[in-house]
Design an enzyme around this catalytic site. Sequence first.
Site, mmCIF file in Angstrom:
data_model
loop_
_atom_site.group_PDB
_atom_site.id
_atom_site.type_symbol
_atom_site.label_atom_id
_atom_site.label_comp_id
_atom_site.label_asym_id
_atom_site.label_seq_id
_atom_site.Cartn_x
_atom_site.Cartn_y
_atom_site.Cartn_z
ATOM 1 N N ARG A 101 0.836 -1.209 0.000
ATOM 2 C CA ARG A 101 0.000 0.000 0.000
ATOM 3 C C ARG A 101 0.869 1.257 0.000
ATOM 4 O O ARG A 101 0.541 2.244 -0.667
ATOM 5 C CB ARG A 101 -0.946 -0.002 1.205
ATOM 6 C CG ARG A 101 -1.938 1.151 1.160
ATOM 7 C CD ARG A 101 -3.025 1.037 2.201
ATOM 8 N NE ARG A 101 -2.505 1.170 3.554
ATOM 9 C CZ ARG A 101 -3.220 0.986 4.657
ATOM 10 N NH1 ARG A 101 -4.505 0.655 4.561
ATOM 11 N NH2 ARG A 101 -2.687 1.126 5.844
ATOM 12 N N LYS B 129 -2.557 7.052 1.396
ATOM 13 C CA LYS B 129 -2.342 7.309 2.825
ATOM 14 C C LYS B 129 -1.263 8.381 2.906
ATOM 15 O O LYS B 129 -0.077 8.112 3.114
ATOM 16 C CB LYS B 129 -1.944 6.016 3.542
ATOM 17 C CG LYS B 129 -2.169 6.084 5.044
ATOM 18 C CD LYS B 129 -2.163 4.705 5.673
ATOM 19 C CE LYS B 129 -2.117 4.778 7.179
ATOM 20 N NZ LYS B 129 -3.264 5.398 7.827
ATOM 21 N N GLU C 210 -16.187 6.194 5.837
ATOM 22 C CA GLU C 210 -15.414 5.487 6.874
ATOM 23 C C GLU C 210 -15.370 6.351 8.118
ATOM 24 O O GLU C 210 -15.934 7.446 8.136
ATOM 25 C CB GLU C 210 -14.002 5.187 6.351
ATOM 26 C CG GLU C 210 -13.220 6.434 5.943
ATOM 27 C CD GLU C 210 -11.852 6.141 5.347
ATOM 28 O OE1 GLU C 210 -11.327 5.029 5.526
ATOM 29 O OE2 GLU C 210 -11.304 7.050 4.705
HETATM 30 N N1 PXG Z 1 -9.312 4.686 7.226
HETATM 31 C C1 PXG Z 1 -8.428 5.654 7.506
HETATM 32 C C2 PXG Z 1 -8.708 7.050 7.092
HETATM 33 C C3 PXG Z 1 -7.232 5.328 8.169
HETATM 34 O O1 PXG Z 1 -6.331 6.273 8.435
HETATM 35 C C4 PXG Z 1 -7.972 3.025 8.257
HETATM 36 C C5 PXG Z 1 -9.112 3.405 7.575
HETATM 37 C C6 PXG Z 1 -7.764 1.575 8.581
HETATM 38 O O2 PXG Z 1 -6.736 1.029 7.766
HETATM 39 P P1 PXG Z 1 -5.799 -0.151 8.271
HETATM 40 O O3 PXG Z 1 -4.924 -0.440 7.116
HETATM 41 O O4 PXG Z 1 -5.040 0.358 9.467
HETATM 42 O O5 PXG Z 1 -6.687 -1.275 8.601
HETATM 43 C C7 PXG Z 1 -7.004 3.987 8.556
HETATM 44 C C8 PXG Z 1 -5.742 3.619 9.266
HETATM 45 C C9 PXG Z 1 -3.101 6.458 14.011
HETATM 46 C C10 PXG Z 1 -3.297 5.397 13.031
HETATM 47 O O6 PXG Z 1 -1.974 6.578 14.512
HETATM 48 C C11 PXG Z 1 -4.283 5.494 12.063
HETATM 49 C C12 PXG Z 1 -4.421 4.468 11.140
HETATM 50 C C13 PXG Z 1 -3.604 3.399 11.208
HETATM 51 C C14 PXG Z 1 -2.637 3.337 12.181
HETATM 52 C C15 PXG Z 1 -2.480 4.330 13.110
HETATM 53 O O7 PXG Z 1 -4.063 7.182 14.307
HETATM 54 N N2 PXG Z 1 -5.384 4.599 10.207
#
Ligand code: PXG
Length: 292
Positions: free
Chosen positions: A52, A151, A184
């Site tokens: 990703r 991201k 989301e």
């Molecule tokens: N949507 C958004 C906007 C995110 O930022 C997810 C969905 C879930 O994705 P994953 O791949 O983690 O299943 C995310 C992920 C943090 C932090 O420090 C935020 C995320 C991941 C890790 C840490 O706030 N967001």
Amino acid sequence: MNLKIYIDGNFYDQAEAKISVFDHGLLYGDGVFEGIRFYNDRVFRLDQHITRLWGSSKAIALEVPISKSELVAATLETIRQNDFHDGYVRLIVTRGAGSLGLNPDSCRRPSVIIIAATIALYPEELYQKGLTMVTCSIRRTSPAALSPRIKSLNYLNNVLAKLEAQNAGAGEGLMLNEQGYVAECTGDNIFIVRSGQLSTPHLNSGILEGVTRAVVFELAEELKIRTMECELTKHDIYTAEECFLTGTAAEVIPAVQLDRRLIGTGQPGPVTLKFIESFRELTRTTGTPIYE
Ligand code: PXG
């Protein structure tokens, strides 16, 4: 705690880990990142996160200055340098130092930063009682403006939504897309259960393609639970039997209220609890070994 931080091939003590004030990651949010968990000496879904990261980089025409295998090795080494066994690792690729103008051509070389840390987990109570949510007034960035599938280091859209949810006293904020369909939450993907089946917004709803979301698809197949990617409205959430969120930090967590309406019984449901259990089993038993 004095962390050892990786920057461009070297390790620095936390206090000495610095990048230029001219880095376009700071000036413009011009860069990409990943947040990854490691459990029990193994990094969970490392390859998927790396893939990703490469996708996000490609989308913003940023060339990661090292290879995928070098980044994997550097990630594992950063965790080892800190002698961690369970925690969180953040990979960041910035455009690098340039001039004050927008033009990325002024940036000589992208920088790679890796931070391994312990993670403040959500209290176990939330997994038993569930999160409350409110719908945020701020919409998820339109893919026509900036694809939410990237991201990127520009998380202001999510930060503002998080603030809104917090001001409303809710645990999470539900973000709608420009058309008013459910996208989301601020840092998590969303699923609902109806008639025993899972539904989640499809990839073109303006969402991040969550790694945890993909794991839930796999688990659903094993558990013989059908999963649909579709358009969801707030009404679908209000009237769902169950709802849960997925993300690297939250893992699989029940959501039991939206805009003060109880979802289902207002308690985490049996399907959600099954996914929490299966997900935890997977994190305990799979992943890329750190110390072998
Ligand atoms: N949507 C958004 C906007 C995110 O930022 C997810 C969905 C879930 O994705 P994953 O791949 O983690 O299943 C995310 C992920 C943090 C932090 O420090 C935020 C995320 C991941 C890790 C840490 O706030 N967001």
